[in-house]
Each structure stands twice: as C-alpha cells, then as structure tokens.
Design a protein around this motif. Structure first.
Motif, PDB file in Angstrom:
ATOM      1  N   VAL A   7       0.857  -1.202   0.000  1.00  9.63           N
ATOM      2  CA  VAL A   7       0.000   0.000   0.000  1.00  9.63           C
ATOM      3  C   VAL A   7       0.882   1.237   0.000  1.00  9.63           C
ATOM      4  N   TYR A   8       1.946   1.222   0.838  1.00 11.77           N
ATOM      5  CA  TYR A   8       2.810   2.421   0.898  1.00 11.77           C
ATOM      6  C   TYR A   8       3.514   2.622  -0.439  1.00 11.77           C
ATOM      7  N   GLY A   9       3.973   1.493  -1.004  1.00 11.90           N
ATOM      8  CA  GLY A   9       4.702   1.604  -2.279  1.00 11.90           C
ATOM      9  C   GLY A   9       3.849   2.314  -3.316  1.00 11.90           C
ATOM     10  N   VAL A  10       2.556   1.971  -3.369  1.00 10.45           N
ATOM     11  CA  VAL A  10       1.719   2.478  -4.480  1.00 10.45           C
ATOM     12  C   VAL A  10       1.223   3.886  -4.170  1.00 10.45           C
ATOM     13  N   ILE A  11       0.700   4.115  -2.952  1.00 10.51           N
ATOM     14  CA  ILE A  11       0.157   5.477  -2.762  1.00 10.51           C
ATOM     15  C   ILE A  11       0.805   6.186  -1.554  1.00 10.51           C
ATOM     16  N   GLN A  12       1.975   5.717  -1.136  1.00 10.96           N
ATOM     17  CA  GLN A  12       2.717   6.410  -0.068  1.00 10.96           C
ATOM     18  C   GLN A  12       1.850   6.741   1.144  1.00 10.96           C
ATOM     19  N   LEU A  13       0.974   5.798   1.516  1.00  8.37           N
ATOM     20  CA  LEU A  13       0.127   6.073   2.689  1.00  8.37           C
ATOM     21  C   LEU A  13       0.495   5.110   3.804  1.00  8.37           C
ATOM     22  N   ILE A  14       0.754   5.647   5.020  1.00  6.34           N
ATOM     23  CA  ILE A  14       0.947   4.765   6.182  1.00  6.34           C
ATOM     24  C   ILE A  14      -0.457   4.334   6.602  1.00  6.34           C
ATOM     25  N   ASN A  15      -0.847   3.110   6.244  1.00 10.52           N
ATOM     26  CA  ASN A  15      -2.228   2.703   6.502  1.00 10.52           C
ATOM     27  C   ASN A  15      -2.345   2.103   7.901  1.00 10.52           C
ATOM     28  N   PHE A  16      -2.656   2.977   8.895  1.00 11.75           N
ATOM     29  CA  PHE A  16      -2.722   2.502  10.282  1.00 11.75           C
ATOM     30  C   PHE A  16      -3.797   1.428  10.461  1.00 11.75           C
ATOM     31  N   ALA A  17      -4.797   1.441   9.530  1.00 11.28           N
ATOM     32  CA  ALA A  17      -5.898   0.487   9.725  1.00 11.28           C
ATOM     33  C   ALA A  17      -5.480  -0.932   9.332  1.00 11.28           C
ATOM     34  N   HIS A  18      -4.285  -1.059   8.751  1.00  7.23           N
ATOM     35  CA  HIS A  18      -3.884  -2.381   8.256  1.00  7.23           C
ATOM     36  C   HIS A  18      -3.793  -3.389   9.413  1.00  7.23           C
ATOM     37  N   GLY A  19      -3.297  -2.920  10.573  1.00  3.89           N
ATOM     38  CA  GLY A  19      -3.233  -3.822  11.739  1.00  3.89           C
ATOM     39  C   GLY A  19      -4.619  -4.339  12.081  1.00  3.89           C
ATOM     40  N   GLU A  20      -5.610  -3.468  11.930  1.00  2.00           N
ATOM     41  CA  GLU A  20      -7.000  -3.877  12.277  1.00  2.00           C
ATOM     42  C   GLU A  20      -7.511  -4.901  11.263  1.00  2.00           C
ATOM     43  N   VAL A  21      -7.112  -4.753   9.981  1.00  2.00           N
ATOM     44  CA  VAL A  21      -7.573  -5.735   8.975  1.00  2.00           C
ATOM     45  C   VAL A  21      -7.027  -7.113   9.336  1.00  2.00           C
ATOM     46  N   PHE A  22      -5.775  -7.117   9.809  1.00  2.00           N
ATOM     47  CA  PHE A  22      -5.154  -8.373  10.276  1.00  2.00           C
ATOM     48  C   PHE A  22      -6.008  -8.973  11.394  1.00  2.00           C
TER      49      PHE A  22
END
Lengths: 338, 383, 305, 254
Positions: free
Chosen positions: C32-47
C-alpha cells in the motif's frame, strides 16, 4: 489588509478569544464542567505545541505524548524528592522536556517525510516503556503519587502585611484559570513566532526544504528550534497535568494520546493556531458528549474523524496553508481535467 | 482569515450546550455512583461488575424505599481503565448532588487517582476489587475496600507454596500493571523471606501474545513453580506456550486469573494443576451465594469473577444509606464507617481504621479436570 | 548438543515464527505504501479482523459440516477469511481513501487512524470484548530434537509466508496488474497517462494487501489459540516497523525486515530482558532510519533538483 | 582579483563523470554566460557551486580573502553571497509573493528566536525593513501589484521573476540564473534581459545558464562553453560564435 497592522492585533485577538472564557468558572461551579474545561485547556496547550512542528514545518511528530510525559515526571520527581514548588517546577519541566526535544529532534530531523513520523513514534514508545520499567525512579506501573499541588502566596492584611500560602485543592476552578493563562500566553507567543522570520522559515521548509536552504535558511537548526519550542510547551502542559492529577502513571501517556493530539491539530486546521485550540475543544469534549452511548463512544469518535477528513479536510477553521494548497490543487485538477 | 462555513461550528455548539445544561431534574431517587472500565479491553470485567451492582439495586428496590419515598438508582460511568478518564468520571459523579456514595473503581491506578477527589468531596468510596495496598495508606477516611489487599493475598500464596507444597525454587512473571506487579512483588518478598529462591522475575506487556522466548529462557532455569501477577488472558497463553516448550512446572496466580474462561482458553488438559488464590470464598461453594449466582446466570449468563463483589459492595452501601435515613454524604459516610459484620453473599465484612477489609480470608484453589476446586481457606496471619 | 546451543536454536525458531507473522502483515503495508505512499494505520485492524473471520469460519464449519480432515478446514478458513478481509480492504479504500486521493497525505493518515479506531470498536461490539478462544484446527504435532521443539503449525506458518512472498514477487514482476502497480509507485502521473486506471490498481493493491493480512490473522489465531480485538494494534505497529526496516516499498524487504525483527525481539527477550523487548525493536528501527532511511533493501530515491 | 574562482572542480556519479576539472572565474560586476548542449553538466555545476552536490575534487574560492566554498552547506554559501534560481522553478507556492521574497532576507537579519517571542525593537525594525525592501524588489521586478497574491496563482513568467526577486533579497555578490528565460515569449525575454543588465548595475555579478543564443550572446560579457563536463572554450561571445570546437559540440560529431 496591510501586513503591519495585523501584527499589532495579536494581543487583541488573544484577548478577545480568551477573556470571555475566563468568565465560565465564575458562573458555572459544577466541578465536572470545570475539570473538563481544564482538561481541554491542557489539550489546547498540547495541540498548539504540536502545531508548531506539524502545522508550521510539516514535520509529523507521532511521539508527542513522550514530551508530555517527560514534563509530568520531571515535576513529579522534583516535587517528591526536593519539594520543589510548582512555580519553579513549571519552567524546569519545560526546559527538561525541551532538552529531550533537542535530543530526539537531532536525529529525527535528518530523516525525510514519513520516516520522521516513524522515528518519533519509536521514541514515543521507548520513553513510555522506559517510564514503565524504571521502577526505582518512576515507580514503574504504580507511577508517582502525592505530587504537590501549586501554592499561591496570598497577601493577607490582618495584623500587618504577611503572606499565607493558599494551596490549590481538588476543586478544578483555580486550575482552570492557571491553564487558561498558560494557553493565552502560549497563543500570544506562537502568533508572534508565526509572524516572525522563524515562522516564515518553518513554512518555507514545509513548502520546499531544498529551496529554503538555498535561500539561506539553516534548515536543520530551524527545525531543531521548532522541536525545542514544541517540546517545551508539552513539558509545561505535563507539569500542570501532574500538579492537577497528583498521581501519574505511564499508561496515561500512550500512543493513542499522541494520535489524539495530532487529530486535534489536523481537525482544527493545519498551521492555524486557532484551529489547534478549537480542535482541542471539539475532540476534548466529544468523548464526554458521547458518554451516553458508552460502548459506542470510540466507534463514533473514529467515524467522525473519517467523515471530517472527507468533507472538511482543511479542518474546521481551515488552516491557511492547507486551504491554499487545496485551492491550488482543485484549480490544477480543474485545469488538468478540463 | 478565510470565512469558514458556519454550519459545522453551529452543530458543535448545540451539542456543547446540550451537555452543559442537561439539568438535573429534582427527583426523590437516591443515586449510587459506579465507575469501572465499560469499554476497551477490560470491558468484560467492568460489565460483570455493573450487572452485579444492577441486581443489588433491583433487589433493594423490591425490598422497599430506602427512606421516605425514594428508591435507589445506579449512575454508571466508564473510566476505560485510564487514570485521566477516572478523574473526569469522579468529578462528574461528585458534581451530581443526588449521588450519595461511590462504588468504584476497578483498576488500582484509577481508584488511586479518584480517591483524592472523593476525599475532598467527603463522599464514601468503596472499591470492590482494587487490591493495591498503597491506596489505603494515603490516610483518606472516605476510602473503603471490600477485597483483600495484595500485601495479604501475595504472602498467603507464598506461605502456601513454601509450607504446603514444599517448593523452594520458583520463577515470577508479572504484566507490568499496578495490580499485576504489586501482587507479584508482595509474593516474591514473602517467598524470599521464608527462604525460597526466585530464579527470575520478568515483566511482559499486556496485550502481547508471544512469550516463547521468555519461557524458553525460564525453562533453562528449571523452576519448580511459576507465579504470575496479572489477568487471565495472558496467563492462558503462558500456560499453553510453556507446555508446548516442555516446561511442565505448575502455574499459580491471584484473583485476576480466577476465571473459568482461563480454563476454556488454555484448554482443561493444559491448565490442569494450576493454582489460584481468590479473595474471600468462591460464590459457588458458599450457600448464601449459590442462589445469587443462579439468579445472575439465569439473567446475564456466565458470572464474572467480580460480579458477586459488586453485589455485596452495593448492598453494603445501600444498608448504610438505609441506616443514615438521608442521602446526605457525610451521614452515609458515617454509617459506612460503623458497618458491623455486614452479611454479604461472600461472607461477613468489617473495615479497619484504614478502610481495608478486616481478616479477609483468602481461598486457595486448584484446577482439577476443568474446574477450579476449593482446596483450603488460608487465614492471613495478622500483619 | 549442549544446552546453550539448544537454547539458542529454540530461541531462533521462536523468533523466526514471530518474524514470519510480522512479515506477512508487513507485506501489506509495503504494497500500500509503495503504491500510494500512505501509512495505513488500519492495516493492523484488517489483520485482527482476519483472525476473527477465521474464528467465525471455525464456528460455521463446526455447525454445518462434521469433522473434516485438518487441511480441508484450514483451506476453508483461509478462503473465507481472505475473501472477507479483501472485501473489507476494498470497502475501506472506496469509502475512506478514494475521496482523499488528491488531498495532503496527513489527512489520509488521520482517516486511517479513524478507520482503525472504528474497526477495533466495531469488532468489540460484535464479538463482545472477552478474549475468544480459537479451537485447534491444525493438530498439535511436535517434532523435537533434544530440548528443541518445532510444531506443525510453525511449519505451516513458514511455508505459507515463504510461499506467499514468492507468489507476490512473481505477481509484481510478471503480471499486467503487478507491472501497473510498480508503474504507479514510480510515477503516478506518467502511469495515468499510459492508460493505467489508477483507481483500479489502488483497489487491487488494497485487496491483495488485506488478503495477505488476513492470512497472517488466520495463522496468528491458530498459533496462539486466542484472539482479542486489541491484537491488531501492537502487531500492526511491529509489522510497520518491519516494513520500514526492510525498506518500505520493497517486497523482499518486508520479508527480511519482518524475520529480522522477529529474531531480534526473540533473542532480546530471551537473553536480555523481556520487559525491554519492545524498546530493542524500536531502537533498531530508529537506528536504521537514521543511518539508512531507505531501509535494508529499499532504493534510495534522491530528490531531483 | 576575480570575485569567484573555480579551480579544477570534478564531480562523478558512480562511473559517469558529470564534471571533470572545470575551472572558470567571474569578475566583479561581470555577466558570464555558461552554455553547452543538454547534459553538458551546467546544472550539476550550479549544484556544486551552491552546495547541493558535494564536490569530489577541486576548490571554489570567493572574494578577495579567497574563502573556500566547496564543502560549505548551501545556506552558508548563500550567506557568503551566492544566490541562485532553479531550472525547474522552486518557489514557495502557497506563500504570498511578499513572504517568498522575505525568506531571502533570512540570512541577512540578526534577530533570533528570542527576539521573535519578545517582539524586541530589533525584531520589529527588521520586520519593517524586510517588508519595505521586499516591496522595493517586487517593484524592481515589475510585480509590485501582486504583493499579497499567493505565488501559485501567478502566471509562469511572473513566477520566474519572483524567483529572481527572492534571490536578490539576500543582496548577493554573485547571482546564478538557471535558464531564466526558458518558456517565455520573445517580448518577455527581452524585458528580462533588460532587468539582468540593471542587476549588473547594482554591482552584482551574474552567472547565467541559457540555451537561447539570441538572449545570452548580447547579454554576456564573457562565455564559458561546457561539453560532457569539460570546459571546451572560453572568451568573448563573438570569438566563441565561430570557434570550431563549439560548433562541433553543438552540431554533434557530424
């Protein structure tokens, strides 16, 4: 409007906003409202402090709670071990926190963009865990207890002039005034900073660091100053927090608090001092307003942050910089797309 | 400054005004304030407490008005086991004149932070579950405690391990919280005083899942027993991971792990032989409590480990209010202080001058084929 | 083998297992960061949601089908959880991130924090906050050599992680979509001009990233045998540390970063002290960021003048 | 004595040598044109001169006391007296024109952080001086009516002029212009050439990178020709015009 006239009005603007707030403690003696008023005041201090780094210079500090903790623990230790009065502890807490601001700032500012966010996040966690583990000094998870409350020397005139000490108590009203004074003072100083060449230098760094450096701005030094000022303010806020709570434990200074303060700055309007204060007021009172639906509180809080960013990204008051940036982007995408 | 759309600001002020003026309608009912973690990761304990308290209030209202015409109601607030929120909730409770007494808080750090506020407001505060001994050493005459303190529960467990189990070499782990670390430190202090050796004392972070590295290190030290200060979620993981790594020494914990969910999580086979101390007596094994547990479980399902405590605490406060005959805080405080032999579902309760429960008995339990079995009641030696 | 060596190897295995789980989550972050340079904090929650979906699948399986061979139910878990998480990832992207496509990065970051708060509490309200125990689907078979033990579930974790990493590297290199993702990472405007539908590629990135996170969630739930709605927070933070440590944006980097962080933490906890474990991890992160900001395998993109 | 002396400066990226032993000098009040085909290393030379790229070999000396600039940070180089503009326009887009130019004064004012907080008389005086002189510079560049306009809203030509005004704000001794007239129409080019001559009269030396021969030839006192990182010719514009090596460099091997 002419540039020069704006500067004179800083004091005026601060007075018009904060004086009416001073009346609240007079009319409303409900301790819960006053305690909330003081807590929001402390959040406002933190939001203004973080705004210097995030709003002006665009440096994303995700470990801001650490400086808040350093200020609180400094005053707690001073008061417990050396019975240092609050009024002396306040500047010292600020300075110690500023020292750590420089210490942590030095390596962080060399790092670019998002990485700065992660470096500061890392430091924030390290400081919290250290406070939790160093039981000898910080009391570990039990925290520090019995922190002295601020005292005032009140002149009394029976039998000749002498000063008695009148100590703050649990009643939050005096804290309300103390915090209000600090918030007003900080607002005034930061408005002056933003009008000064340093304020402009910080914004230039945020716009284009490389060009700023070629224009004679010692970017590392200026960023370090921003870190220093920002952590000084957090230290002051921490000291007041410790004096009010009389007990501090590490779990009050976790990552969620850093994120909460960041959200206040962004919600209020990046780079806009008044936005930071309003953001603190909104996000400070929101959890209390939502207290009725206890279980759903944090759920609604998250939802509001999402909706806010979609419909009002420039924040409630619209930070000048973000506002301009958005207008420019809309104009470009309008040109591009047409 | 750019003009901003007033719409969003207007909404905010309307909300703020709503909170500011939700005036307190004058009515007869007397309120009991309750503060506990109702959201967040310890919500299950807080809600268990709340439900116990609700049943006490309902039973009291059935028995008749407290005094005059006034019934009893509960004002429950969430402190998210965070001291800052606890102070906010405390201030909110004392700001409501109808609140006559406080049942709360659950976590020791929250109880400690709020105790100063209740003391200043001269309102009686009774905690059903905060076991950290320091709280009652602050010299607040408004603080009372229904449960034993760690400096009772810890040493009692140490005596049991040293004298009854004849174990000399142990390892200690705690979850770095006010409760967990307090209990583990007390246990270690007494066990060493008795002459036992503690091979290691390590801390883990609450919410962590992987303890393999720590347990592998401890396995090499070959302790005969592992003492854990903390709550059951982490202990269930510790038990499972230690058995997988071939570390078969028995585990022991305090009231924080005394919950049937521990056995479900760690599976009955692996949790076999785990010891636990529990404040007072297990509600199930006490006649008077059996009918309370039945009614509770009929209504709310599985009983929480502190529901019975909340039930007793609220009843004690209600009886004090009945004796006081008024909702005036000072009168209620006086009545709470001269409580004599209150007959709760968990046994008789008396307070010493510091507000701690007198001769609170500590029960020792052991997990045998999927259930906590009551072994013996250890009378704490008078300190 | 003498005891000290056995101890070291066991600690290594402990660290590697943990590292593999971190790596799987980190893969999502990096993409996600590679493509749109966003630190996606919600990723831990998806896990975390992935772990809960696995638990739900187990309940459904237990209710509908009788006892099944373990690998059948494991596969069913994976499919169910990946599908659910992929759907969640796509929804998050569409609802929360798509409207912020061209707003400053900080606002997108705040949204991701909002999403993370929202998911955490939503799961708490649905599944009630009690620690939920996860029945053991993968039988507890253990191979031990002296004091060193290596269980089947650890083997499954190793195989799945390495397998997925290879698949992902292949996917990014050779498939049309993979190339489009890399193009978008290099230069969004140019990619757009070349006829790549930016929105579609970003949506696929989120779907893929979320599916990977859910696999980590399933393995996490089965390995530890219990789930809590708070798990996503700490694991997410560590996984992001791993992604940056390995070089954000680089897929092998995420793998390497995750494994090294796991081993580093395992040895730190085993030999030094477990209460300072997290501090080692963060000190390591800060040291790498300052000395080599692009991480171990990330490429350093100098600023064009 | 030369204002600026560049002695044998080399810069290589991995195997590729962007600059190899470049030597040149600029006298006081002189306009020197730096020309050469694309990729000759002109902008790399500028970046070395202004501290954005570290110099691998050779030295850059400034002024009579021969202060060594190579190795100094770009803000200290600006303080020493070398200001620049950029090939692809790096103005502060979201700041007003006045604020953009005011940044140039940063190195020239002495008030510190404390002055800003206390709003000392020194700070107030300097602020007033900064904004008065900024307005003056905007008038000099013909942008006086856009003082409080956001820089991003300006047409390209004005933004180029703004960048020059910002560079002049630090009252440099040498102004380096990186393709100042690129993308402008002929009348704008002519006007800007006039401004550059006026800059020289404020005894500021100018080092100019420019492709448009119709502009750089009449404007420069002297020309330096770079090709593949080496100085292949130097001298007055008319000598350079028919120097065989220069023609060959431009027209390619042929």
């Amino acid at each position: 409007m002419e540039r020069i006239s704006l500067k004179k009005s800083n004091l005026f603007k601060v007075a018009t906003v904060f004086l009416p707030l001073a009346l609240i403690p007079l009319f409303d003696h409900n301790p819960y409202h006053l305690d909330l008023f003081t807590t929001v005041g402390i959040y406002a201090l933190l939001a203004m402090g973080l705004n210097v780094v995030v709003g002006f210079a665009g440096l994303l500090n995700l470990g801001y709670a650490a400086f808040f903790a350093i200020g609180a623990y400094t005053y707690a230790l001073l008061s417990l071990h050396w019975h240092c009065p609050f009024w002396l502890g306040l500047p010292i807490a600020g300075l110690v926190s500023m020292f750590f601001g420089f210490l942590i700032g030095m390596p962080s500012i060399r790092v670019r963009g998002d990485y700065l966010a992660i470096t500061t996040l890392g430091f924030g966690e390290i400081v919290r865990i250290a406070f939790n583990n160093l039981d000898a000094w910080t009391g570990g998870p039990n925290g520090l207890l019995g922190i002295a409350r601020p005292k005032l020397w009140v002149p009394s005139f029976e039998g000749g002039l002498h000063f008695e000490t009148w100590s703050f108590s649990v009643n939050p009203a005096p804290y309300g005034y103390l915090v209000l004074g600090l918030v007003a003072g900080t607002a005034c100083l930061l408005l002056r900073l933003s009008d000064s060449k340093f304020g402009r230098a910080l914004v230039a760094i945020r716009e284009d660091e490389l060009a700023a450096s070629c224009m004679g701005i010692p970017t590392l030094k200026v960023k370090l100053y921003a870190f220093g000022v920002s952590s000084f303010i957090a230290g002051i806020a921490g000291c007041v927090f410790a004096a009010k709570q009389t007990i501090i434990t590490p779990d009050s200074f976790d990552f969620v608090l850093s994120v909460l303060i960041l959200a206040m700055v962004v919600l209020g309007g990046l780079g806009n001092l008044w936005g930071a204060v309003l953001g603190a007021a909104v996000l400070g009172t929101l959890p209390e307003l939502l207290r009725e639906f206890a279980d759903y509180r944090m759920l609604v809080f998250g939802l509001i942050m999402i909706l806010m960013m979609i419909f009002r990204p420039q924040g409630i008051l619209g930070g000048q910089l973000i506002q301009r940036e958005l207008d420019v982007r809309h104009k470009e995408s309008a040109d591009g797309a047409s | 400054m750019r003009t901003f759309k007033p719409r969003s600001l207007v909404i905010f002020f309307v909300l703020l005004l709503g909170a500011w003026t939700n005036g307190f309608a004058k009515d007869e009912t007397v309120y009991i304030g309750l503060a506990a973690p109702l959201t967040g990761d310890q919500a299950y304990i807080g809600i268990g407490l709340l439900q116990g308290a609700q049943m006490a209030v309902e039973d009291a209202n059935i028995k008749g008005p407290v005094f005059g015409l006034s019934g009893i109601k509960l004002l429950a607030l969430d402190d998210q086991h965070n001291p800052t929120q606890a102070v906010l909730a405390a201030n909110r409770l004392i700001s409501d004149p109808r609140v006559a007494g406080i049942v709360g808080h659950f976590n020791s750090s929250c109880t400690k932070a709020a105790s100063a506020i209740y003391h200043e407001a001269r309102i009686a505060q009774i905690t059903p579950a905060s076991t950290n001994p320091e709280i009652s050493r602050q010299g607040f005459d408004t603080f009372f405690r229904m449960c034993a303190t760690d400096d009772v529960q810890g040493p009692t467990a140490a005596h049991f391990v040293y004298d009854r189990l004849k174990i000399r070499k142990i390892a200690v782990i705690d979850d770095k919280t006010t409760y967990g670390k307090g209990l583990a430190d007390e246990f270690e202090k007494k066990f060493k005083a008795l002459g036992g050796t503690v091979v290691s004392h390590d801390g883990i972070t609450q919410g962590e899942k992987d303890f393999a590295p720590l347990l592998t290190k401890i396995r090499s030290l070959e302790p005969e027993l592992l003492y854990y200060g903390g709550v059951y979620p982490e202990l269930s993981l510790l038990i499972k991971q230690s058995r997988k790594l071939g570390l078969h020494a028995p585990w022991m914990g305090g009231d924080g792990i005394f919950d049937v969910t521990l056995i479900k999580l760690a599976t009955p086979e692996l949790s076999e032989g785990t010891f636990s101390t529990m404040l007072g007596v297990d509600p199930r094994s006490f006649p008077r409590a059996r009918d309370f547990v039945a009614r509770y479980e009929a209504r709310f399902g599985e009983i929480g480990s502190f529901s019975a405590y909340a039930y007793d605490t609220v009843n004690l406060l209600i009886e004090a209010i009945r004796r006081a005959g008024t909702s005036d805080r000072e009168a209620v405080l006086r009545e709470v202080r001269n409580t004599r032999d209150f007959q709760g579902v968990l046994g008789t309760v008396n307070f010493d001058e510091k507000g701690d429960a007198v001769n609170q008995s500590v029960g020792i339990y052991k997990v045998e084929n999927g259930k906590f079995v009551f072994l013996e009641e250890a009378k704490p030696e008078v300190r | 083998m003498n005891a000290a060596l056995e101890l070291f190897i066991q600690q290594l295995i402990n660290g590697l297992t943990l590292g593999m789980v971190y790596a799987l989550i980190a893969l999502g972050y990096t993409m996600v960061y590679g493509v749109i340079q966003l630190i996606n904090f919600a990723h831990g929650e998806v896990f975390m949601v992935g772990a809960y979906l696995a638990l739900t699948a187990i309940w459904i399986l237990a209710a509908l089908a009788g006892p099944l061979p373990f690998w059948v139910s494991f596969a069913a878990l994976l499919v169910f959880s990946m599908a659910g998480s992929a759907l969640l990832g796509a929804t998050i992207e569409k609802v929360a991130y798509k409207p912020l496509r061209n707003s400053p990065r900080l606002t997108a970051l705040i949204t991701s924090i909002g999403v993370s708060f929202f998911l955490q509490n939503a799961v708490m309200l649905i599944y009630r906050s009690k620690e939920q125990s996860v029945p053991e689907i993968i039988p507890h078979v253990q191979v031990s050599l002296g004091r060193i033990s290596f269980s089947l579930i650890q083997g499954v974790i190793f195989l799945t992680s390495i397998g997925l990493m290879i698949f992902l590297t292949w996917f990014v290199k050779n498939t049309k979509l993979g190339k489009a993702m890399r193009a978008l990472a290099e230069d969004p405007e140019a990619a757009c001009l070349m006829g790549i539908s930016v929105d579609r590629v970003i949506r696929v990135t989120f779907i893929l990233g979320s599916a990977l996170a859910s696999v980590a969630g399933v393995l996490f739930a089965l390995y530890y045998g219990s789930v809590n709605f708070h798990d996503g927070y700490l694991a997410g933070l560590k996984a992001f540390t791993a992604a940056v440590f390995g070089g954000i944006g680089s897929i092998p980097g995420a793998m390497l970063g995750g494994v090294l962080l796991g081993v580093f933490e395992g040895l730190g906890a085993g030999y030094i002290s477990s209460q300072w474990k997290d501090v080692f991890a963060f000190l390591l992160l800060v040291a790498v960021l300052i000395s080599k900001p692009s991480g171990l395998l990330g490429e350093n993109i100098p600023e064009k003048v | 004595m030369a204002l600026l002396e560049v002695k044998g400066v080399s810069k290589h990226f991995g195997g590729v040598s962007a600059l190899s032993r470049v030597s040149l000098c600029v006298e006081e009040r002189e306009i020197v044109g730096l020309i050469g085909p694309n990729g000759a290393g002109k902008t790399s030379f500028f970046n070395c001169l202004t501290g954005l790229l570290k110099v691998d070999e050779g030295k850059i000396l400034l002024g009579r006391d021969q202060r060594v600039l190579s190795g100094m940070s770009s803000d200290r180089i600006l303080e020493a007296g070398i200001a620049r503009t950029f090939q692809n326009l790096r103005i502060f887009r979201n700041m007003t024109l006045l604020e953009n130019v005011a940044i140039g004064f940063h190195a020239r004012t002495r008030s510190g952080l404390w002055d800003a907080f206390v709003r000392s008389p020194r700070a107030r005086k300097e602020e007033k001086m900064i904004f008065d002189q900024s307005r003056e510079l905007l008038r000099f560049m013909g942008l006086e009516s856009f003082g409080n306009e956001i820089a991003a809203n300006l047409p390209y030509g004005h933004q180029k002029r703004l960048e020059i005004a910002r560079a002049l704000a630090s009252s440099p001794r040498l102004l380096c212009l990186d393709e100042p007239v690129a993308g402008m129409n002929p009348s704008e080019k002519e006007a800007l050439a006039g401004v550059i001559r006026k800059i020289r009269e404020k005894n500021i030396a100018v080092l100019l990178i420019e492709h448009d021969m119709k502009v750089v030839m009449p404007l420069s006192d002297r020309l330096v020709v770079l090709d593949e990182g080496e100085v292949i010719a130097e001298g007055r514009p008319q000598d350079i015009k028919n120097n065989p090596r220069v023609i060959q460099a431009y027209l390619g091997e042929g």
